[in-house]
Design a protein around this motif. Structure first.
Motif: not given
Length: 194
Positions: A88-94, A106-109, A113-114
């Motif tokens: 998840y790159g910069v979105y890890e833990g969020r 925003w959607s992971v899909w 995902i920087p």
């Protein structure tokens, strides 16, 4: 014998973690199972004991490895790096709602995902594993992995495209079964709980 004859792939998601419970994206962070997650994993054992697996693979993350062990298949398992969760790159833990305060749609899909993987990256990884499994000779396969990767794997298996994964859900310690309907790849069962 046709390579498709009798092939059955069981996707098993790891048990609950604190981050899966809270909805935080957990890709590269190695989070342990909660007490509830360990109970969920142990509840898989009677179901999986009745299956004659000739190949058991697990993600390298401890939550998947522990789930595999508690489910009774740890002594037969090999670590497979391609089973790791989406990066998840910069979105890890969020959490998605928190990310959407900054990026409303925003959607992971379908969002960038920087410093991580996008949907196509995860789809390619899933397809590489599918190709390996289908050429390897195993017929009854157990894969211990994670929610998003398993959803992409199921979508890639059934359609050749990872995008269907957005429409599949997978609870903690859930099992799904992939196989063939005649000569067509199929999702045989999805999101079963023990």
């Amino acid at each position: 014998m046709n390579v498709k004859d009798g092939v059955q792939i069981w996707l098993i998601r790891h048990g609950e973690t604190e981050w899966s419970k809270s909805g935080q994206h957990t890709g590269t962070t190695d989070i342990a199972l909660t007490d509830e997650g360990r109970k969920q994993a142990a509840a898989l054992a009677p179901v999986l004991a009745s299956q004659p697996f000739d190949l058991v693979l697990t993600s390298p993350m401890s939550r998947a490895i522990e789930t595999c062990k508690l489910a009774g298949l740890g002594e037969h398992a090999r670590v497979e790096p391609n089973l790791h969760e989406w990066n998840y790159g910069v979105y890890e833990g969020r959490k998605t709602p928190d990310i959407r305060k900054e990026i409303p749609d925003w959607s992971v899909w379908n969002s960038p995902i920087p410093q991580g993987e996008n949907l196509a990256d995860v789809g390619r990884r899933a397809q590489a594993l599918i190709d390996t499994l289908l050429s390897g000779g195993a017929r009854h396969i157990a894969l211990f992995s994670h929610a998003h990767f398993s959803r992409v794997f199921g979508a890639q298996w059934a359609t050749g495209s990872p995008s269907l994964g957005a429409h599949l859900t997978m609870d903690t310690a859930a099992m799904s079964v992939l196989g063939f309907e005649r000569d067509v790849r199929a999702i045989v069962k999805w999101n079963l709980l023990p």
